[in-house]
Each structure stands twice: as C-alpha cells, then as structure tokens.
Design an enzyme around this catalytic site. Structure first.
Site: not given
Ligand code: ITT
Length: 200
Positions: A8, A11-12, A70, A154
């Site tokens: 959700s 950005g991803k 993740d 970040y």
């Molecule tokens: P989903 O679990 O729904 O996929 P989430 O944001 O909670 O969403 P994660 O638990 O994988 O996902 O947390 C990843 C966090 O790491 C994300 O919220 C960012 O703060 C950081 N992050 C990961 N990849 C990044 C990127 O490419 N650029 C910047 N921050 C990133």
C-alpha cells in the site's frame, strides 16, 4: 498473466510499475479493499513472504502472480538501524517525513554529519507454483539535512555511491538504474518469466 503488487506504499507502486512497464501490473488495492498485514518476522525476506502470501490467499485467483517488497535503510553509525523497522522508525503511524527527520536527528546525535548506509529490498514472488524471494542492495551515505523532493521515504538524505546528489535530487530514471528495488526486481523478473513459460 496478472501481476499483483502486495503493497500500500504509493512510492513502491510507482517504482515497481515503472520497472515492470512491459507487463500487466496492479496494486492489490485496485482489486480489493486494503487490509492490515502484520509484518512480525525478523528479516526482510520473511516479511516480504508474509505480505505476498497474505495477498495471494485473499485474491483467490490461482492465475495471479503476487509480488511483495519488504525494504529499508541501514545506517552504519547506528549499527544498522532502522533496517526492517524503517517504515515504523518514527512511531506506529509515522509519515515518511517523520521517519526522515528522526533518522537525520539520530545521525546528528552521534556527532557526525554523514554516515555510510545502504538500502535493502527483498522481493517475494508467490504463485500457484510456490514461493521464492530475491534481494537487492544500494550502497551510499546518509546526510543530516534533506535535499530534493524526488523519490520517497529516506531518499532526500541518501546519496548513492558515485554521485554527489541525493535520490531526492536525482531524476527517477537514475534511481531506477541503480536501486535496491530494481536489482531485486530484475532477478524477480527471471522467476516470473519461468512461471509464464510453464503455463504457456
Ligand atoms: P508495504 O508494507 O505496504 O509494502 P511499507 O512502507 O510499510 O509498505 P516496508 O515495511 O517494506 O513497506 O517499509 C519500507 C520503508 O523503508 C519505507 O516506508 C521507507 O521508509 C523505506 N524505504 C524502502 N525503500 C525505499 C526507497 O527506495 N526510498 C526511500 N525509502 C525507502
């Protein structure tokens, strides 16, 4: 083949869609109401698998291929924190900005203005054939004042190795060319293509 992204995080979704632009890709929230998935494992890999399995099960579509990401950032001067806790670093309902400022403050509190750091992405793929998971990493350094608005999370404090700009300042195609997520997804594509071949 329908590829469903179990996230959700907008950005991803944007980055994964860009990387899989030649395929039919949907965030799972386009297909059903979003639901809470408890990510209580201790590794990126296990948390990615938890998300992909949960969405695969909820979809009840045996033709779907579910992809989950993740990911997180690990900072050397903080002994690898926040790592798997990156999304919740500033608290349970923290925004990207809350997390960013908390991490910049934590680095400053160590008495330095930068530190080596890296991003990790675990990409899980779940389909009727079973499950697998691949990883990608991006190394660089973090700084203690934000620069730029591009990317998410970040990115305004992260300078990839070989550059003098943050991912907040660099264009999105530069990030796509070197990110942890791209590297892992390029491996995941190989797995996804094999599923496709076997169903043909
Ligand atoms: P989903 O679990 O729904 O996929 P989430 O944001 O909670 O969403 P994660 O638990 O994988 O996902 O947390 C990843 C966090 O790491 C994300 O919220 C960012 O703060 C950081 N992050 C990961 N990849 C990044 C990127 O490419 N650029 C910047 N921050 C990133």
């Amino acid at each position: 083949m329908r590829i469903v992204i179990a996230t959700s995080n907008k950005g991803k979704v944007r980055e994964i869609k860009e990387l899989l632009h030649d395929r039919e890709v949907f965030p799972y929230t386009d297909l059903m109401e979003g639901f809470e998935i408890v990510e209580d494992a201790e590794t990126f890999k296990e948390n990615a698998l938890i998300k992909a399995r949960a969405v695969y099960k909820a979809l009840k579509d045996e033709k779907a291929v579910v992809v989950a990401d993740d990911s997180g950032i690990s900072v050397d001067v903080l002994d690898g924190a926040p790592g798997i806790y990156s999304a919740r670093y500033g608290g349970e309902n923290a925004s990207d900005k809350d997390n960013l400022y908390k991490l910049m403050d934590a680095v400053k509190d160590k008495g330095v203005s930068s530190s080596k750091a890296h991003y990790t992405a675990a990409i899980a793929v779940v389909s009727y054939e079973g499950e697998s998971c691949v990883h990608g990493w991006m190394h660089g350094e973090v700084i203690t004042s934000p620069r730029g608005e591009n990317g998410f999370g970040y990115d305004p404090m992260f300078i990839p190795d070989g550059f003098d700009k943050t991912l907040g300042e660099l264009e999105s195609d530069v990030k796509v060319g070197l990110s942890h997520r791209s590297k892992a997804l390029n491996l995941a594509k190989i797995l996804i293509d094999q599923i496709k071949t076997q169903r043909a």
